[in-house]
Design an enzyme around this catalytic site. Structure first.
Site, PDB file in Angstrom:
ATOM      1  N   PHE A 193       3.386  -0.512   6.350  1.00 29.93           N
ATOM      2  CA  PHE A 193       2.061  -0.790   6.903  1.00 29.93           C
ATOM      3  C   PHE A 193       1.642  -2.223   6.606  1.00 29.93           C
ATOM      4  O   PHE A 193       1.647  -2.644   5.440  1.00 29.93           O
ATOM      5  CB  PHE A 193       1.080   0.207   6.278  1.00 29.93           C
ATOM      6  CG  PHE A 193      -0.334   0.122   6.752  1.00 29.93           C
ATOM      7  CD1 PHE A 193      -0.683   0.523   8.026  1.00 29.93           C
ATOM      8  CD2 PHE A 193      -1.338  -0.321   5.900  1.00 29.93           C
ATOM      9  CE1 PHE A 193      -2.000   0.471   8.461  1.00 29.93           C
ATOM     10  CE2 PHE A 193      -2.659  -0.377   6.316  1.00 29.93           C
ATOM     11  CZ  PHE A 193      -2.992   0.016   7.603  1.00 29.93           C
ATOM     12  N   SER A 200       7.746   2.625   2.104  1.00 34.30           N
ATOM     13  CA  SER A 200       6.297   2.817   2.099  1.00 34.30           C
ATOM     14  C   SER A 200       5.854   3.664   3.290  1.00 34.30           C
ATOM     15  O   SER A 200       6.302   4.792   3.449  1.00 34.30           O
ATOM     16  CB  SER A 200       5.602   1.453   2.074  1.00 34.30           C
ATOM     17  OG  SER A 200       4.244   1.586   1.765  1.00 34.30           O
ATOM     18  N   MET A 201       4.984   3.137   4.181  1.00 38.15           N
ATOM     19  CA  MET A 201       4.647   3.900   5.380  1.00 38.15           C
ATOM     20  C   MET A 201       5.893   4.180   6.201  1.00 38.15           C
ATOM     21  O   MET A 201       5.986   5.211   6.880  1.00 38.15           O
ATOM     22  CB  MET A 201       3.626   3.165   6.246  1.00 38.15           C
ATOM     23  CG  MET A 201       3.238   3.945   7.507  1.00 38.15           C
ATOM     24  SD  MET A 201       2.175   3.040   8.651  1.00 38.15           S
ATOM     25  CE  MET A 201       3.352   1.903   9.414  1.00 38.15           C
ATOM     26  N   ASP A 251       4.459   0.620  -9.444  1.00 40.30           N
ATOM     27  CA  ASP A 251       4.145   0.335  -8.050  1.00 40.30           C
ATOM     28  C   ASP A 251       2.635   0.229  -7.956  1.00 40.30           C
ATOM     29  O   ASP A 251       1.918   1.186  -8.259  1.00 40.30           O
ATOM     30  CB  ASP A 251       4.687   1.464  -7.163  1.00 40.30           C
ATOM     31  CG  ASP A 251       4.525   1.195  -5.670  1.00 40.30           C
ATOM     32  OD1 ASP A 251       3.545   0.532  -5.287  1.00 40.30           O
ATOM     33  OD2 ASP A 251       5.375   1.673  -4.897  1.00 40.30           O
ATOM     34  N   HIS A 267       6.369  -2.516  -5.666  1.00 44.00           N
ATOM     35  CA  HIS A 267       6.350  -1.744  -4.423  1.00 44.00           C
ATOM     36  C   HIS A 267       7.428  -2.161  -3.416  1.00 44.00           C
ATOM     37  O   HIS A 267       8.149  -1.323  -2.887  1.00 44.00           O
ATOM     38  CB  HIS A 267       4.970  -1.836  -3.764  1.00 44.00           C
ATOM     39  CG  HIS A 267       4.857  -1.025  -2.516  1.00 44.00           C
ATOM     40  ND1 HIS A 267       5.002   0.351  -2.501  1.00 44.00           N
ATOM     41  CD2 HIS A 267       4.653  -1.388  -1.219  1.00 44.00           C
ATOM     42  CE1 HIS A 267       4.865   0.797  -1.263  1.00 44.00           C
ATOM     43  NE2 HIS A 267       4.653  -0.241  -0.469  1.00 44.00           N
TER      44      HIS A 267
END
Length: 260
Positions: free
Chosen positions: A25, A93-94, A194, A224
């Protein structure tokens, strides 16, 4: 609006094993480009698309939502399925949430999945207020550059459009409900430190999927964006070994590459 230099999509025509990579994202293919090139160099067919509204300016993302992002990776996956004998999906992530939904929806057409710091929930005290606040405030500060390694920068937006964040929140809730439909072999790698997606999200994913072939790897030296961090090489090696175990026909090398 032109794509930012380095944020271009990447494709490589390799052998009969294909990998779709999904970025995060407000990020871009830049965060996964070294991973994609590593896999391409080992003979895999690789697709790393640029999600709609990403890789240009945050204002372009303001008019997109999860349906647009998911439609893009779904289209790319269908092309890989038509082209390759075995297809895997990887995500950060996303992009990890996109990966999990593709696995839930496409079933056996996806041979296995690899997720790195997968997002499962929009955190923060203001998250429940997004449906209202997004009409009053356009953006909040960005999420990029959570990287432990000195001198490494993630190419992404310095602002988060709240309309898009609201859509992301709805999407993650949808994916959470679909996790029991995920049955494929799963390699989940996450960073204990993270500052964007807490380890609780990975624990939630592991507790809800129906996969029986599951491996969890801790990325102790990274934050992250671990694909650009100290553990990047480990991510690349672990993911390639995962593919090689499940689809050991990877023998073709070479091919052509497109992208910036």
């Amino acid at each position: 609006m032109p794509v930012l230099p380095g944020a271009e999509p990447y494709r490589h025509e390799g052998g009969e094993v294909g990998v779709l990579l999904c970025h995060g994202f407000t990020g871009s293919p830049q965060s996964l480009r070294p991973w994609a090139e590593y896999l391409a160099a080992r003979g895999l067919t690789v697709s790393l698309p640029l999600l709609p509204g990403h890789g240009t300016r945050w204002q372009d993302m303001q008019i997109t939502g999860w349906q647009d992002w998911y439609a893009e990776v779904d289209r790319e996956l269908r092309e890989l399925i038509a082209r390759c004998e075995h297809v895997f999906v990887f995500g950060l992530s996303m992009g990890g949430a996109l990966t999990l939904r593709l696995a839930a929806k496409h079933g056996d057409a996806v041979r296995g999945i690899v997720v790195v710091n997968p997002a499962n929930k929009v955190h923060g005290a203001a998250a429940p207020a997004l449906p209202v606040v997004r009409h009053l405030v356009r953006t909040t500060r960005g999420l990029t550059d959570d990287i432990a390694k000195e001198g490494v920068t993630e190419l992404g937006y310095d602002r988060v459009p709240l309309h898009a964040a609201h859509s992301l929140r709805k999407f993650l809730r949808l994916v959470d409900g679909e996790l029991p439909q995920v049955t494929q072999p799963l390699l989940l790698m996450h960073s204990p430190q993270d500052h964007v997606v807490p380890p609780a999200d990975s624990a939630r994913v592991l507790s809800r999927v129906s996969s029986t072939d599951v491996r969890e790897v801790l990325l102790e030296q990274s934050y992250h964006v671990a694909t650009l961090d100290h553990d990047a090489e480990r991510i690349f090696e672990e993911s390639h070994a995962f593919v090689d175990r499940l689809a050991p026909t990877v023998t073709t090398r070479g091919g052509s590459t497109t992208g910036g």
